[in-house]
Design an enzyme around this catalytic site. Structure first.
Site, PDB file in Angstrom:
ATOM      1  CG  ASN A 127      -1.694   1.224   1.455  1.00 39.46           C
ATOM      2  OD1 ASN A 127      -1.787   2.051   0.548  1.00 39.46           O
ATOM      3  ND2 ASN A 127      -2.282   1.381   2.634  1.00 39.46           N
ATOM      4  CD1 TRP A 128       3.340   0.863  -2.837  1.00 39.25           C
ATOM      5  CD2 TRP A 128       3.430   1.961  -4.780  1.00 39.25           C
ATOM      6  NE1 TRP A 128       3.964   0.048  -3.746  1.00 39.25           N
ATOM      7  CE2 TRP A 128       4.036   0.692  -4.951  1.00 39.25           C
ATOM      8  CE3 TRP A 128       3.375   2.833  -5.880  1.00 39.25           C
ATOM      9  CZ2 TRP A 128       4.581   0.280  -6.169  1.00 39.25           C
ATOM     10  CZ3 TRP A 128       3.910   2.419  -7.093  1.00 39.25           C
ATOM     11  CH2 TRP A 128       4.511   1.160  -7.233  1.00 39.25           C
ATOM     12  CE  LYS A 129       0.076   3.311   4.748  1.00 39.02           C
ATOM     13  NZ  LYS A 129       0.111   3.436   6.193  1.00 39.02           N
TER      14      LYS A 129
ATOM     15  CG  HIS B  79      -5.652   1.732   5.400  1.00 39.61           C
ATOM     16  ND1 HIS B  79      -5.180   2.666   6.289  1.00 39.61           N
ATOM     17  CD2 HIS B  79      -4.647   0.853   5.209  1.00 39.61           C
ATOM     18  CE1 HIS B  79      -3.932   2.359   6.613  1.00 39.61           C
ATOM     19  NE2 HIS B  79      -3.581   1.271   5.977  1.00 39.61           N
TER      20      HIS B  79
ATOM     21  CD  GLU C  76      -2.769   5.349   6.928  1.00 39.26           C
ATOM     22  OE1 GLU C  76      -2.827   5.424   5.688  1.00 39.26           O
ATOM     23  OE2 GLU C  76      -1.787   4.866   7.544  1.00 39.26           O
TER      24      GLU C  76
ATOM     25  CD  GLU D 278      -3.406  -2.766   7.515  1.00 42.57           C
ATOM     26  OE1 GLU D 278      -2.303  -3.003   7.041  1.00 42.57           O
ATOM     27  OE2 GLU D 278      -4.015  -1.718   7.300  1.00 42.57           O
TER      28      GLU D 278
ATOM     29  N   GLY E  74       2.662   1.953  10.798  1.00 39.15           N
ATOM     30  CA  GLY E  74       3.598   3.061  10.637  1.00 39.15           C
ATOM     31  C   GLY E  74       4.314   3.454  11.913  1.00 39.15           C
TER      32      GLY E  74
ATOM     33  CB  SER F 152       5.586  -2.105  11.823  1.00 39.94           C
ATOM     34  OG  SER F 152       5.110  -0.804  12.105  1.00 39.94           O
TER      35      SER F 152
ATOM     36  N   GLY G  25       2.839  -1.226   4.330  1.00 36.93           N
ATOM     37  CA  GLY G  25       2.856   0.203   4.028  1.00 36.93           C
ATOM     38  C   GLY G  25       4.276   0.661   3.743  1.00 36.93           C
ATOM     39  N   GLY G  26       4.917   1.231   4.736  1.00 39.82           N
ATOM     40  CA  GLY G  26       6.237   1.867   4.577  1.00 39.82           C
ATOM     41  C   GLY G  26       7.249   1.018   3.829  1.00 39.82           C
TER      42      GLY G  26
HETATM   43  C1  PEP Z   1      -0.667  -0.048   6.260  1.00 41.98           C
HETATM   44  O1  PEP Z   1      -0.823   1.143   6.157  1.00 41.98           O
HETATM   45  O2  PEP Z   1      -1.506  -0.818   5.769  1.00 41.98           O
HETATM   46  C2  PEP Z   1       0.517  -0.521   6.967  1.00 41.98           C
HETATM   47  C3  PEP Z   1       0.492  -1.734   7.444  1.00 41.98           C
HETATM   48  O3  PEP Z   1       1.553   0.360   7.133  1.00 41.98           O
HETATM   49  P1  PEP Z   1       3.009   0.031   7.727  1.00 41.98           P
HETATM   50  O4  PEP Z   1       3.480  -1.244   7.072  1.00 41.98           O
HETATM   51  O5  PEP Z   1       3.842   1.211   7.351  1.00 41.98           O
HETATM   52  O6  PEP Z   1       2.857  -0.139   9.191  1.00 41.98           O
END
Ligand code: PEP
Length: 254
Positions: A12-14, A98, A100, A170, A176, A216, A237-238
Protein backbone atom coordinates in the site's frame (compact mmCIF):
# COMPACT_ATOMS: atom_id res chain seq x y z
CA UNK A 1 6.30 -22.59 3.57
CA UNK A 2 3.48 -25.05 3.03
CA UNK A 3 -0.03 -23.76 3.56
CA UNK A 4 -3.35 -24.62 1.96
CA UNK A 5 -4.03 -20.95 1.34
CA UNK A 6 -1.74 -19.13 -1.08
CA UNK A 7 -0.04 -16.17 0.56
CA UNK A 8 -1.04 -12.74 -0.69
CA UNK A 9 1.31 -9.84 -0.05
CA UNK A 10 0.21 -6.34 -1.05
CA UNK A 11 2.05 -3.04 -0.95
CA UNK A 12 0.00 0.00 0.00
CA UNK A 13 1.94 3.00 -1.31
CA UNK A 14 -0.54 5.43 0.28
CA UNK A 15 -0.08 9.09 -0.84
CA UNK A 16 3.48 8.53 -2.02
CA UNK A 17 5.24 8.41 -5.42
CA UNK A 18 4.87 10.48 -8.54
CA UNK A 19 4.07 8.67 -11.77
CA UNK A 20 7.77 8.51 -12.68
CA UNK A 21 8.70 7.21 -9.22
CA UNK A 22 5.92 4.63 -9.36
CA UNK A 23 7.10 3.33 -12.72
CA UNK A 24 10.70 3.15 -11.48
CA UNK A 25 9.61 1.20 -8.39
CA UNK A 26 7.52 -1.31 -10.30
CA UNK A 27 10.28 -1.82 -12.89
CA UNK A 28 12.66 -2.76 -10.07
CA UNK A 29 10.05 -5.04 -8.50
CA UNK A 30 9.58 -6.85 -11.79
CA UNK A 31 13.29 -7.67 -11.83
CA UNK A 32 13.50 -8.63 -8.15
CA UNK A 33 10.36 -10.77 -8.22
CA UNK A 34 10.59 -12.24 -11.72
CA UNK A 35 10.68 -15.87 -10.59
CA UNK A 36 8.21 -15.79 -7.72
CA UNK A 37 5.09 -17.91 -8.29
CA UNK A 38 4.36 -19.02 -4.73
CA UNK A 39 2.84 -15.73 -3.55
CA UNK A 40 0.10 -13.50 -4.96
CA UNK A 41 1.87 -10.14 -5.23
CA UNK A 42 -0.06 -6.87 -5.42
CA UNK A 43 0.95 -3.21 -5.59
CA UNK A 44 -1.47 -0.41 -4.75
CA UNK A 45 -0.12 2.88 -6.14
CA UNK A 46 -1.98 6.19 -5.89
CA UNK A 47 -4.80 6.62 -8.45
CA UNK A 48 -2.66 8.98 -10.53
CA UNK A 49 -0.10 6.27 -11.25
CA UNK A 50 -2.51 3.40 -12.01
CA UNK A 51 -2.46 3.96 -15.75
CA UNK A 52 1.32 3.80 -16.16
CA UNK A 53 1.85 1.08 -13.57
CA UNK A 54 -0.84 -1.05 -15.22
CA UNK A 55 1.23 -1.06 -18.43
CA UNK A 56 4.33 -2.06 -16.49
CA UNK A 57 2.79 -5.03 -14.69
CA UNK A 58 1.38 -6.59 -17.87
CA UNK A 59 2.90 -10.03 -18.36
CA UNK A 60 4.46 -9.99 -14.90
CA UNK A 61 3.38 -11.84 -11.79
CA UNK A 62 2.51 -8.56 -10.10
CA UNK A 63 -1.15 -7.57 -9.88
CA UNK A 64 -2.59 -4.11 -9.46
CA UNK A 65 -4.69 -2.83 -6.59
CA UNK A 66 -6.27 0.52 -5.70
CA UNK A 67 -6.31 2.12 -2.26
CA UNK A 68 -9.98 3.04 -2.14
CA UNK A 69 -13.08 3.46 -4.31
CA UNK A 70 -16.58 4.89 -4.14
CA UNK A 71 -19.61 2.82 -3.26
CA UNK A 72 -21.36 4.63 -6.16
CA UNK A 73 -21.04 3.65 -9.80
CA UNK A 74 -21.12 7.10 -11.41
CA UNK A 75 -22.62 10.56 -11.00
CA UNK A 76 -22.24 13.77 -9.04
CA UNK A 77 -19.71 12.66 -6.44
CA UNK A 78 -16.86 15.12 -6.78
CA UNK A 79 -13.45 13.67 -6.15
CA UNK A 80 -14.61 10.07 -6.04
CA UNK A 81 -13.47 7.15 -8.21
CA UNK A 82 -15.83 4.32 -9.25
CA UNK A 83 -15.03 0.63 -9.53
CA UNK A 84 -15.63 0.72 -13.28
CA UNK A 85 -12.97 3.41 -13.63
CA UNK A 86 -10.45 1.23 -11.81
CA UNK A 87 -11.26 -1.65 -14.13
CA UNK A 88 -10.08 0.47 -17.06
CA UNK A 89 -6.56 0.04 -15.69
CA UNK A 90 -6.81 -3.69 -15.08
CA UNK A 91 -7.06 -3.19 -11.34
CA UNK A 92 -7.88 -6.51 -9.64
CA UNK A 93 -7.90 -5.59 -5.94
CA UNK A 94 -9.06 -2.64 -3.88
CA UNK A 95 -8.19 -1.81 -0.27
CA UNK A 96 -11.31 -0.83 1.66
CA UNK A 97 -11.73 0.53 5.16
CA UNK A 98 -8.07 1.17 5.83
CA UNK A 99 -7.70 2.56 9.34
CA UNK A 100 -6.44 5.86 7.92
CA UNK A 101 -9.71 6.22 6.02
CA UNK A 102 -11.70 5.12 9.05
CA UNK A 103 -9.85 7.75 11.11
CA UNK A 104 -9.43 10.74 8.75
CA UNK A 105 -12.41 10.30 6.40
CA UNK A 106 -14.65 8.89 9.13
CA UNK A 107 -15.52 5.82 7.06
CA UNK A 108 -17.68 3.38 8.97
CA UNK A 109 -18.56 -0.28 8.58
CA UNK A 110 -21.83 0.38 6.75
CA UNK A 111 -20.10 2.40 4.04
CA UNK A 112 -17.28 -0.13 3.80
CA UNK A 113 -19.75 -2.96 3.24
CA UNK A 114 -21.44 -0.95 0.46
CA UNK A 115 -18.05 -0.44 -1.13
CA UNK A 116 -17.28 -4.15 -0.84
CA UNK A 117 -20.54 -5.01 -2.60
CA UNK A 118 -19.82 -2.45 -5.33
CA UNK A 119 -16.32 -3.88 -5.75
CA UNK A 120 -17.69 -7.39 -6.22
CA UNK A 121 -20.29 -6.13 -8.68
CA UNK A 122 -17.36 -4.95 -10.80
CA UNK A 123 -15.36 -8.17 -10.21
CA UNK A 124 -12.78 -6.42 -8.06
CA UNK A 125 -11.49 -8.27 -5.02
CA UNK A 126 -11.77 -6.16 -1.87
CA UNK A 127 -9.09 -6.20 0.80
CA UNK A 128 -11.20 -5.25 3.80
CA UNK A 129 -9.20 -3.82 6.71
CA UNK A 130 -10.11 -4.29 10.35
CA UNK A 131 -8.20 -3.66 13.56
CA UNK A 132 -8.34 -2.18 17.01
CA UNK A 133 -6.66 0.95 18.38
CA UNK A 134 -4.20 0.82 21.26
CA UNK A 135 -6.80 2.20 23.68
CA UNK A 136 -9.26 -0.49 22.57
CA UNK A 137 -6.69 -3.26 23.00
CA UNK A 138 -5.62 -1.98 26.40
CA UNK A 139 -9.26 -1.65 27.40
CA UNK A 140 -9.84 -5.34 26.64
CA UNK A 141 -12.04 -4.47 23.66
CA UNK A 142 -10.13 -6.15 20.84
CA UNK A 143 -12.62 -8.96 20.30
CA UNK A 144 -15.60 -6.63 20.55
CA UNK A 145 -14.13 -4.22 18.00
CA UNK A 146 -13.17 -6.99 15.58
CA UNK A 147 -16.61 -8.55 15.91
CA UNK A 148 -18.32 -5.26 15.08
CA UNK A 149 -15.99 -4.48 12.18
CA UNK A 150 -16.08 -7.96 10.63
CA UNK A 151 -19.87 -8.25 10.87
CA UNK A 152 -20.42 -4.66 9.72
CA UNK A 153 -17.85 -4.39 6.93
CA UNK A 154 -18.75 -7.75 5.37
CA UNK A 155 -22.52 -7.34 5.78
CA UNK A 156 -24.55 -8.52 2.81
CA UNK A 157 -21.76 -10.43 1.05
CA UNK A 158 -22.66 -13.87 -0.24
CA UNK A 159 -20.41 -16.82 0.64
CA UNK A 160 -19.21 -16.79 -2.98
CA UNK A 161 -18.26 -13.11 -2.66
CA UNK A 162 -16.54 -13.80 0.64
CA UNK A 163 -14.43 -16.40 -1.12
CA UNK A 164 -13.11 -13.60 -3.31
CA UNK A 165 -12.59 -11.19 -0.41
CA UNK A 166 -9.38 -10.74 1.55
CA UNK A 167 -9.38 -9.52 5.14
CA UNK A 168 -6.45 -7.47 6.44
CA UNK A 169 -5.99 -7.50 10.20
CA UNK A 170 -4.19 -4.24 10.94
CA UNK A 171 -3.91 -3.30 14.59
CA UNK A 172 -3.94 0.50 14.39
CA UNK A 173 -1.18 0.76 17.00
CA UNK A 174 1.19 -1.16 14.72
CA UNK A 175 0.65 0.86 11.53
CA UNK A 176 3.60 3.06 10.64
CA UNK A 177 4.80 2.98 14.22
CA UNK A 178 7.57 0.41 13.90
CA UNK A 179 5.73 -1.54 16.60
CA UNK A 180 4.74 -4.93 15.22
CA UNK A 181 2.27 -7.29 16.84
CA UNK A 182 4.03 -10.31 18.27
CA UNK A 183 3.49 -13.49 16.34
CA UNK A 184 1.18 -14.78 19.06
CA UNK A 185 -0.83 -11.52 19.11
CA UNK A 186 -1.21 -11.72 15.33
CA UNK A 187 -2.13 -15.42 15.35
CA UNK A 188 -4.64 -14.91 18.15
CA UNK A 189 -6.42 -12.08 16.30
CA UNK A 190 -6.36 -13.94 12.97
CA UNK A 191 -7.81 -17.09 14.51
CA UNK A 192 -10.52 -14.99 16.13
CA UNK A 193 -11.36 -13.33 12.79
CA UNK A 194 -11.51 -16.72 11.08
CA UNK A 195 -13.90 -17.89 13.78
CA UNK A 196 -16.10 -14.85 13.08
CA UNK A 197 -16.05 -15.65 9.36
CA UNK A 198 -17.03 -19.24 10.17
CA UNK A 199 -20.03 -17.96 12.13
CA UNK A 200 -21.21 -15.78 9.25
CA UNK A 201 -20.23 -17.68 6.09
CA UNK A 202 -19.63 -21.25 7.26
CA UNK A 203 -16.56 -23.35 7.83
CA UNK A 204 -15.69 -24.12 4.22
CA UNK A 205 -15.48 -20.43 3.30
CA UNK A 206 -13.60 -19.57 6.49
CA UNK A 207 -10.99 -22.22 5.73
CA UNK A 208 -10.38 -20.68 2.31
CA UNK A 209 -10.47 -16.98 3.18
CA UNK A 210 -7.10 -15.27 3.30
CA UNK A 211 -6.32 -13.00 6.23
CA UNK A 212 -3.37 -10.66 5.83
CA UNK A 213 -1.47 -9.12 8.71
CA UNK A 214 -0.58 -5.42 8.44
CA UNK A 215 1.44 -3.23 10.78
CA UNK A 216 5.16 -2.53 10.41
CA UNK A 217 5.87 -5.70 8.43
CA UNK A 218 9.52 -5.78 7.36
CA UNK A 219 11.93 -8.26 5.80
CA UNK A 220 13.13 -9.13 9.29
CA UNK A 221 9.78 -10.14 10.76
CA UNK A 222 7.92 -11.41 7.68
CA UNK A 223 8.95 -15.07 7.92
CA UNK A 224 7.93 -15.44 11.54
CA UNK A 225 4.58 -13.73 10.98
CA UNK A 226 3.79 -15.73 7.83
CA UNK A 227 4.61 -18.97 9.60
CA UNK A 228 1.59 -18.55 11.86
CA UNK A 229 -1.21 -20.93 10.85
CA UNK A 230 -3.85 -18.24 10.32
CA UNK A 231 -1.63 -15.54 8.79
CA UNK A 232 -2.00 -15.75 5.01
CA UNK A 233 -0.05 -12.76 3.82
CA UNK A 234 0.70 -9.15 4.56
CA UNK A 235 -0.49 -5.66 3.78
CA UNK A 236 2.66 -3.58 3.80
CA UNK A 237 2.86 0.20 4.03
CA UNK A 238 6.24 1.87 4.58
CA UNK A 239 8.37 -1.10 3.57
CA UNK A 240 6.58 -1.40 0.22
CA UNK A 241 7.98 1.94 -0.96
CA UNK A 242 11.39 0.45 -1.61
CA UNK A 243 11.90 -2.35 -4.14
CA UNK A 244 14.48 -4.21 -2.11
CA UNK A 245 12.59 -4.16 1.17
CA UNK A 246 9.25 -5.18 -0.41
CA UNK A 247 10.92 -7.95 -2.42
CA UNK A 248 12.76 -9.21 0.63
CA UNK A 249 9.46 -9.44 2.54
CA UNK A 250 8.04 -11.58 -0.26
CA UNK A 251 11.15 -13.74 -0.62
CA UNK A 252 11.45 -14.24 3.14
CA UNK A 253 7.81 -15.31 3.33
CA UNK A 254 8.16 -18.29 1.00
C1 PEP B 1 -0.67 -0.05 6.26
O1 PEP B 1 -0.82 1.14 6.16
O2 PEP B 1 -1.51 -0.82 5.77
C2 PEP B 1 0.52 -0.52 6.97
C3 PEP B 1 0.49 -1.73 7.44
O3 PEP B 1 1.55 0.36 7.13
P1 PEP B 1 3.01 0.03 7.73
O4 PEP B 1 3.48 -1.24 7.07
O5 PEP B 1 3.84 1.21 7.35
O6 PEP B 1 2.86 -0.14 9.19
Amino acid sequence: MNKDRKLIIAGNWKMNKTVAESVALVKSLKIELANIREVDMVVCPPFTALSEVSKEVLESGIRLGAQNMSEQNYGAFTGEIAAGMLKEFSVRYVILGHSERRQYQKEGDELISKKALAAHAASLRPIVCVGETLAEREGGLMEKVLTTQVHGSLAGLTPEQMDETIIAYEPVWAIGTGRTATTSQAQEAHAFIRKLVTGIFGEAVAKRVRIQYGGSVKAGNARELMSQPDVDGALVGGASLDARSFSDIIKNSI
